[in-house]
Each structure stands twice: as structure tokens, then as C-alpha cells.
Design a protein around this motif. Structure first.
Motif, PDB file in Angstrom:
ATOM      1  N   ALA A  37      18.907  93.988  56.283  1.00 49.90           N
ATOM      2  CA  ALA A  37      19.141  94.938  57.676  1.00 49.90           C
ATOM      3  C   ALA A  37      20.505  95.217  57.975  1.00 49.90           C
ATOM      4  O   ALA A  37      20.487  96.560  58.309  1.00 49.90           O
ATOM      5  CB  ALA A  37      18.523  93.763  58.744  1.00 49.90           C
ATOM      6  N   ASN A  38      21.583  94.305  57.502  1.00 45.95           N
ATOM      7  CA  ASN A  38      22.882  95.080  57.658  1.00 45.95           C
ATOM      8  C   ASN A  38      23.029  95.983  57.093  1.00 45.95           C
ATOM      9  O   ASN A  38      23.622  97.134  57.398  1.00 45.95           O
ATOM     10  CB  ASN A  38      23.710  93.751  57.517  1.00 45.95           C
ATOM     11  CG  ASN A  38      24.789  93.910  58.279  1.00 45.95           C
ATOM     12  OD1 ASN A  38      25.005  94.505  59.180  1.00 45.95           O
ATOM     13  ND2 ASN A  38      26.136  93.258  57.688  1.00 45.95           N
TER      14      ASN A  38
ATOM     15  N   MET B   1      32.159  90.548  55.155  1.00 45.12           N
ATOM     16  CA  MET B   1      31.816  89.432  56.206  1.00 45.12           C
ATOM     17  C   MET B   1      30.886  89.178  57.034  1.00 45.12           C
ATOM     18  O   MET B   1      30.067  88.464  57.382  1.00 45.12           O
ATOM     19  CB  MET B   1      33.151  89.190  57.132  1.00 45.12           C
ATOM     20  CG  MET B   1      33.321  88.112  57.984  1.00 45.12           C
ATOM     21  SD  MET B   1      33.324  86.845  56.923  1.00 45.12           S
ATOM     22  CE  MET B   1      33.241  85.498  57.867  1.00 45.12           C
ATOM     23  N   THR B   2      30.334  90.624  57.686  1.00 44.48           N
ATOM     24  CA  THR B   2      29.164  90.825  58.449  1.00 44.48           C
ATOM     25  C   THR B   2      27.853  90.463  57.407  1.00 44.48           C
ATOM     26  O   THR B   2      27.095  90.000  57.887  1.00 44.48           O
ATOM     27  CB  THR B   2      29.183  92.049  58.949  1.00 44.48           C
ATOM     28  OG1 THR B   2      29.102  93.168  57.811  1.00 44.48           O
ATOM     29  CG2 THR B   2      29.921  92.434  60.293  1.00 44.48           C
ATOM     30  N   TYR B   3      28.086  90.788  56.083  1.00 46.14           N
ATOM     31  CA  TYR B   3      26.881  90.584  55.281  1.00 46.14           C
ATOM     32  C   TYR B   3      26.938  88.983  55.279  1.00 46.14           C
ATOM     33  O   TYR B   3      25.639  88.563  55.427  1.00 46.14           O
ATOM     34  CB  TYR B   3      27.205  91.093  54.046  1.00 46.14           C
ATOM     35  CG  TYR B   3      26.945  92.669  53.849  1.00 46.14           C
ATOM     36  CD1 TYR B   3      25.710  93.241  53.692  1.00 46.14           C
ATOM     37  CD2 TYR B   3      27.805  93.529  53.952  1.00 46.14           C
ATOM     38  CE1 TYR B   3      25.411  94.327  54.031  1.00 46.14           C
ATOM     39  CE2 TYR B   3      27.528  94.693  53.862  1.00 46.14           C
ATOM     40  CZ  TYR B   3      26.457  95.305  53.738  1.00 46.14           C
ATOM     41  OH  TYR B   3      26.199  96.764  53.806  1.00 46.14           O
ATOM     42  N   LEU B   4      27.677  88.302  54.971  1.00 39.86           N
ATOM     43  CA  LEU B   4      27.741  86.814  54.889  1.00 39.86           C
ATOM     44  C   LEU B   4      27.179  86.275  56.392  1.00 39.86           C
ATOM     45  O   LEU B   4      26.014  85.477  56.160  1.00 39.86           O
ATOM     46  CB  LEU B   4      29.032  86.333  54.528  1.00 39.86           C
ATOM     47  CG  LEU B   4      29.088  84.591  54.540  1.00 39.86           C
ATOM     48  CD1 LEU B   4      28.166  84.254  53.211  1.00 39.86           C
ATOM     49  CD2 LEU B   4      30.658  84.034  54.307  1.00 39.86           C
ATOM     50  N   LEU B   5      27.436  86.638  57.368  1.00 43.52           N
ATOM     51  CA  LEU B   5      27.238  86.008  58.702  1.00 43.52           C
ATOM     52  C   LEU B   5      25.685  86.580  58.963  1.00 43.52           C
ATOM     53  O   LEU B   5      24.776  85.666  59.398  1.00 43.52           O
ATOM     54  CB  LEU B   5      28.031  86.671  59.783  1.00 43.52           C
ATOM     55  CG  LEU B   5      29.367  86.136  60.026  1.00 43.52           C
ATOM     56  CD1 LEU B   5      30.184  86.822  61.116  1.00 43.52           C
ATOM     57  CD2 LEU B   5      29.251  84.601  60.367  1.00 43.52           C
ATOM     58  N   SER B   6      25.448  87.835  58.452  1.00 44.03           N
ATOM     59  CA  SER B   6      23.976  88.162  58.662  1.00 44.03           C
ATOM     60  C   SER B   6      23.189  87.282  57.918  1.00 44.03           C
ATOM     61  O   SER B   6      21.884  86.800  58.446  1.00 44.03           O
ATOM     62  CB  SER B   6      23.799  89.593  58.017  1.00 44.03           C
ATOM     63  OG  SER B   6      24.290  90.324  58.738  1.00 44.03           O
ATOM     64  N   GLY B  56      26.124  91.556  63.359  1.00 37.38           N
ATOM     65  CA  GLY B  56      25.588  92.846  62.887  1.00 37.38           C
ATOM     66  C   GLY B  56      24.073  92.910  62.672  1.00 37.38           C
ATOM     67  O   GLY B  56      23.307  92.538  63.351  1.00 37.38           O
ATOM     68  N   GLY B  57      23.529  93.518  61.520  1.00 43.18           N
ATOM     69  CA  GLY B  57      22.260  93.746  61.501  1.00 43.18           C
ATOM     70  C   GLY B  57      21.416  92.339  61.320  1.00 43.18           C
ATOM     71  O   GLY B  57      20.328  92.480  61.804  1.00 43.18           O
ATOM     72  N   GLY B  58      22.188  91.547  60.766  1.00 40.30           N
ATOM     73  CA  GLY B  58      21.174  90.183  60.651  1.00 40.30           C
ATOM     74  C   GLY B  58      20.727  89.755  61.826  1.00 40.30           C
ATOM     75  O   GLY B  58      19.958  88.840  62.128  1.00 40.30           O
ATOM     76  N   ALA B  59      21.453  90.030  63.160  1.00 35.04           N
ATOM     77  CA  ALA B  59      21.053  89.499  64.382  1.00 35.04           C
ATOM     78  C   ALA B  59      20.107  90.353  65.163  1.00 35.04           C
ATOM     79  O   ALA B  59      19.514  90.002  66.011  1.00 35.04           O
ATOM     80  CB  ALA B  59      22.343  89.401  65.294  1.00 35.04           C
ATOM     81  N   LEU B  60      19.996  91.880  64.569  1.00 31.98           N
ATOM     82  CA  LEU B  60      19.131  92.707  65.105  1.00 31.98           C
ATOM     83  C   LEU B  60      17.569  92.345  64.429  1.00 31.98           C
ATOM     84  O   LEU B  60      16.699  93.146  65.213  1.00 31.98           O
ATOM     85  CB  LEU B  60      19.556  93.987  64.920  1.00 31.98           C
ATOM     86  CG  LEU B  60      20.775  94.302  65.738  1.00 31.98           C
ATOM     87  CD1 LEU B  60      21.332  95.717  65.204  1.00 31.98           C
ATOM     88  CD2 LEU B  60      20.558  94.452  67.158  1.00 31.98           C
TER      89      LEU B  60
END
Lengths: 146, 116
Positions: A37-38, B1-6, B56-60
């Protein structure tokens, strides 16, 4: 007595699911969907020069399309068997619930079949989402002024 | 970083759901409805907005973001056009997802036959 005995036999022969393995599979499958998704979010933002909000919409449409198509092909149910809740909690689960309800009732015709049963499973998500969003929104609107 | 958090955020939500479904009698329908309510509830204090900003995307993509988008759109319109706006703007953001799901699943239901 008979029922109890029967239940015992059923319990004995029911396949034992390993809960730890289930948890790990759900975590990994869900995590990979989050990463994808990201990636799509950043890809669409980069390709079409659009805001993150719009890119989010495109990203959701992509996931919905993939989930609906796989459900139509009959693959998605097998995937859910393997990926567990990792595929139900993301938006793919929402799309899958609508698509499978529509396909299941297809033979009953376009109106009373898949027309009126489309939201059979997804309806509860929309209902509770809208009711809770309205109530919580009202609380926030009154206390914080928006 | 956003990828890991996602990965961690979306994975953790699915893990919680899996833990609930394995250890209680609740079905997938109960859990998704519950998660939507939680997502909307977290936005009373702007918590989910902050999560979306850093994850980011992982929360959407999880269903919790559906509840968040509903209340977010509703409040945005509420700020603009007052009390009535809460109802007017409810589907402003989620309309994309719902419309896409309806249109796509309709045409796929027309084309494909149910298996078994």
C-alpha cells in the motif's frame, strides 16, 4: 449422551490449527499488504503528480480491483485460508465480502438476488462506521468545535 | 522508514484480529465492525491522523482507516458549513472506495460464475 459422544469424536478428529503459526502468518501477510500500500501510494504520487489524498484513493481502488477479480476467479477464498486475517482486515476483505455475497446470490436474479444481497456482509461495516463516526464527530464538534 | 512502520502497523492490526478470532467466538464480521468503530473513536483526539502522518500507506489500507476517513470528512465539512455539514460530508473521502467496490464487484459478478 449421543450428542456429547458425537461432539467428542468431532473434536478429536477436527484438524488442530496451530495458533502461533496463524498469528505469524496474519502478521506477515498483513504487513506485506501494508508495505505494498505504501509503495503504491508513493508510486501514484510520483507518476501522476497528485496529492497524497488522491493517491490514497487510487491505491484503494487498485486493492479493491485485485480482491474482486481474485474472488471472481475463485482464488481469494483459498488465499484467505492461507493468509487468515491478514487479508480480511485490509480493504481487500471489504471488497471480498461484497463480491462473494454478489456471486453467491447471482442465480436468484439481478434484483432480489445480487442487488439486494450486495451489502449483506459489508453492510455492517458501513452501518457501524457511519453511526460511530457521526456520534464521535458530534462529540468532538460540540466539545472541541471541530 | 515508512515502509517498516507500514509493515509493523498493518501487520500488528492483523495479528490482533487473528488473536481475537482464534481465542473467542467472534466472527470476522464482528471484528471488522469493531475495528471500524475503533478507527473512528481514535480520531476524537486526532490520534489516527498522527498515525497516518508517520505510518503512511500502511495506515490507510486496514479497515480502521475507513472509520477514520468517515469522521474526518464529516468534521471537515462540519467546519465549513456548520452543524448540518456533519451529515453532508460523511462520505466525502470514502466515496471513492465504496463506489469503486460497488461498480467493480457489479461488473465482475456479471462476468464470472460462482465457483462450487
Amino acid at each position: 449422551m449421543e450428542a456429547k459422544k458425537y461432539q467428542k469424536i468431532v473434536d478429536k478428529h477436527a484438524p488442530k490449527e496451530n495458533k502461533t503459526v496463524n498469528l505469524i502468518t496474519a502478521f506477515i501477510v498483513g504487513g506485506l499488504i501494508g508495505v505494498l500500500a505504501n509503495f503504491l501510494l508513493e508510486l501514484y504520487g510520483y507518476l501522476f503528480h497528485i496529492s497524497t489524498n488522491q493517491a490514497g484513493g487510487y491505491m484503494l481502488i487498485t486493492f479493491i480491483f485485485i480482491a474482486c477479480l481474485l474472488t471472481g476467479l475463485g482464488v481469494f477464498d483459498n488465499l484467505v485460508q492461507k493468509g487468515k486475517m491478514g487479508l480480511i482486515i485490509p480493504i481487500t476483505g471489504f471488497a471480498h465480502s461484497m463480491q462473494s455475497a454478489m456471486l453467491d446470490y447471482k442465480k436468484e436474479g439481478p434484483i432480489y438476488g445480487f442487488g439486494s444481497n450486495a451489502f449483506k456482509l459489508a453492510g455492517s461495516v458501513i452501518l457501524y462506521g457511519v453511526v460511530s463516526a457521526y456520534v464521535f464527530g458530534l462529540i468532538r464538534f460540540i466539545i472541541f468545535g471541530g | 522508514m515508512t515502509y517498516l512502520l507500514s509493515f509493523l502497523f498493518c501487520g500488528a492490526l492483523c495479528l490482533i484480529a487473528q488473536a481475537i478470532i482464534d481465542n473467542t467466538k467472534l466472527s470476522a464480521g464482528h471484528i471488522t465492525s469493531m475495528f471500524v468503530v475503533i478507527g473512528a473513536g481514535l480520531d476524537i483526539f486526532d490520534i489516527y491522523d498522527k498515525i497516518v502522518d508517520c505510518v503512511g500507506g500502511g495506515a490507510l489500507v486496514p479497515i480502521t482507516s475507513f472509520g477514520h476517513s468517515l469522521i474526518h470528512a464529516s468534521l471537515d465539512q462540519g467546519m465549513e458549513s456548520g452543524f448540518f455539514g456533519l451529515m453532508l460530508g460523511m462520505f466525502n473521502i470514502t466515496a471513492t472506495g465504496i463506489t469503486a467496490a460497488i461498480v467493480i464487484s457489479f461488473f465482475i459478478a456479471l462476468i464470472f460464475r460462482p465457483k462450487n
